[in-house]
Design a protein around this motif. Structure first.
Motif, PDB file in Angstrom:
ATOM      1  N   TRP A  81       0.731  -1.596   0.514  1.00 29.77           N
ATOM      2  CA  TRP A  81      -0.407  -0.126   0.323  1.00 29.77           C
ATOM      3  C   TRP A  81       0.433   1.628  -0.258  1.00 29.77           C
ATOM      4  CZ3 TRP A  81      -4.648   0.630  -1.791  1.00 29.77           C
ATOM      5  CH2 TRP A  81      -5.256   2.048  -0.743  1.00 29.77           C
ATOM      6  N   ARG A  90       0.750   3.711  -2.964  1.00 36.98           N
ATOM      7  CA  ARG A  90       0.773   5.791  -2.167  1.00 36.98           C
ATOM      8  C   ARG A  90       1.735   6.331  -3.169  1.00 36.98           C
ATOM      9  NH1 ARG A  90      -0.415   5.732   3.396  1.00 36.98           N
ATOM     10  NH2 ARG A  90      -0.410   8.281   2.533  1.00 36.98           N
ATOM     11  N   LEU A 103      -8.320   6.063  -7.264  1.00 36.06           N
ATOM     12  CA  LEU A 103      -7.203   5.512  -6.250  1.00 36.06           C
ATOM     13  C   LEU A 103      -5.937   6.073  -7.005  1.00 36.06           C
ATOM     14  CD1 LEU A 103      -8.458   1.932  -5.089  1.00 36.06           C
ATOM     15  CD2 LEU A 103      -8.398   4.037  -4.020  1.00 36.06           C
ATOM     16  N   ARG A 121      -3.654   8.158  -4.964  1.00 34.52           N
ATOM     17  CA  ARG A 121      -2.644   7.722  -4.000  1.00 34.52           C
ATOM     18  C   ARG A 121      -2.173   8.792  -3.373  1.00 34.52           C
ATOM     19  NH1 ARG A 121      -0.627   8.565  -9.421  1.00 34.52           N
ATOM     20  NH2 ARG A 121       1.494   8.726  -9.289  1.00 34.52           N
ATOM     21  N   LEU A 178      -4.501   8.969  -0.157  1.00 34.44           N
ATOM     22  CA  LEU A 178      -5.063   8.555   0.942  1.00 34.44           C
ATOM     23  C   LEU A 178      -4.319   8.357   1.914  1.00 34.44           C
ATOM     24  CD1 LEU A 178      -5.139   5.392  -1.825  1.00 34.44           C
ATOM     25  CD2 LEU A 178      -6.940   7.100  -1.327  1.00 34.44           C
ATOM     26  N   SER A 179      -5.203   7.258   2.775  1.00 32.57           N
ATOM     27  CA  SER A 179      -4.779   6.695   4.039  1.00 32.57           C
ATOM     28  C   SER A 179      -3.965   5.501   4.751  1.00 32.57           C
ATOM     29  CB  SER A 179      -5.770   7.478   5.281  1.00 32.57           C
ATOM     30  OG  SER A 179      -6.653   6.288   4.868  1.00 32.57           O
ATOM     31  N   THR A 235      -3.836   2.558   5.702  1.00 37.46           N
ATOM     32  CA  THR A 235      -4.734   0.851   5.511  1.00 37.46           C
ATOM     33  C   THR A 235      -4.343   0.153   6.315  1.00 37.46           C
ATOM     34  OG1 THR A 235      -6.448   0.137   4.998  1.00 37.46           O
ATOM     35  CG2 THR A 235      -4.993  -0.399   3.573  1.00 37.46           C
ATOM     36  N   TYR A 264     -11.151  -1.454   3.009  1.00 37.80           N
ATOM     37  CA  TYR A 264     -10.490  -0.551   1.473  1.00 37.80           C
ATOM     38  C   TYR A 264     -11.377  -0.275   0.485  1.00 37.80           C
ATOM     39  CZ  TYR A 264      -8.886   3.985   1.072  1.00 37.80           C
ATOM     40  OH  TYR A 264      -8.462   5.563   0.022  1.00 37.80           O
ATOM     41  N   ALA A 313     -14.532   1.159  -1.075  1.00 33.60           N
ATOM     42  CA  ALA A 313     -14.441   2.164  -2.012  1.00 33.60           C
ATOM     43  C   ALA A 313     -14.847   1.820  -2.649  1.00 33.60           C
ATOM     44  CB  ALA A 313     -13.414   2.092  -1.970  1.00 33.60           C
TER      45      ALA A 313
END
Length: 192
Positions: free
Chosen positions: A10, A14, A57, A61, A64-65, A67, A73, A77
């Protein structure tokens, strides 16, 4: 995937890593498709929604937090995206379910496909008699493998409500379906 692997994947996504993005897409497409299809019952809408979800996404990106669960997640979404797409779409379309077969003799395959098609049709009719919330709860529980607290969070209800929805759905299905083989297939996620 384990939590450290998911965290790393992730974070790489990001940061703009296209391979991480592709890995996330490939790992979760089937789950997202199945979940979206149970909400919308529209193959093209669901595929388009998944594409839109991943485009959004990728574009967002950096904002985004972190997760704990990529799957959770994405499902959350996806739920928002599908409902948004349904609201924007004026007509609903349905696609037939595909039959699952075994490869033994041609005669056995034919009989198996016929029986499964009949059972799927009966189960689909029974499931269609459930409320929308009941269908969603059993899909998330039995097909997508989410825990009751995750389902509650996703559906924005109390955990107790999820238990009640699942219980009521199973009771209604039990009354509608008299063949015990349905329950094996339902729990295995074969025909929903």
């Amino acid at each position: 995937m384990t939590v450290p692997v998911e965290d790393e994947l992730w974070q790489r996504f990001r940061s703009g890593d296209e391979q991480a993005f592709t890995a996330i897409y490939n790992a979760h497409f089937t789950t997202l498709y199945r979940y979206g299809y149970h909400i919308a019952n529209d193959d093209e809408l669901v595929k388009d929604t998944i594409q839109t979800l991943f485009i959004d996404l990728w574009r967002g990106r950096r904002n985004l937090s972190p997760t704990d669960s990529i799957k959770f997640y994405l499902l959350k979404a996806m739920r928002r995206q599908v409902y948004r797409a349904i609201r924007q779409q004026s007509a609903a379309f349905t696609d037939a379910d595909a039959a699952h077969g075994l490869s033994f003799s041609p005669e056995f395959d034919f009989i198996t496909l016929e029986v499964q098609a009949q059972q799927q049709a009966q189960l689909r009719q029974a499931i269609d008699q459930l409320s929308h919330r009941q269908r969603e709860a059993i899909t998330l529980l039995y097909i997508d493998g989410l825990a009751y607290p995750e389902i509650a969070d996703m559906m924005a209800v109390q955990v107790r409500t999820v238990y009640n929805l699942v219980y009521e759905a199973l009771e209604k299905l039990r009354k509608l379906l008299v063949q015990p083989g349905f329950w094996v297939m339902l729990m295995a996620g074969v025909v929903i």
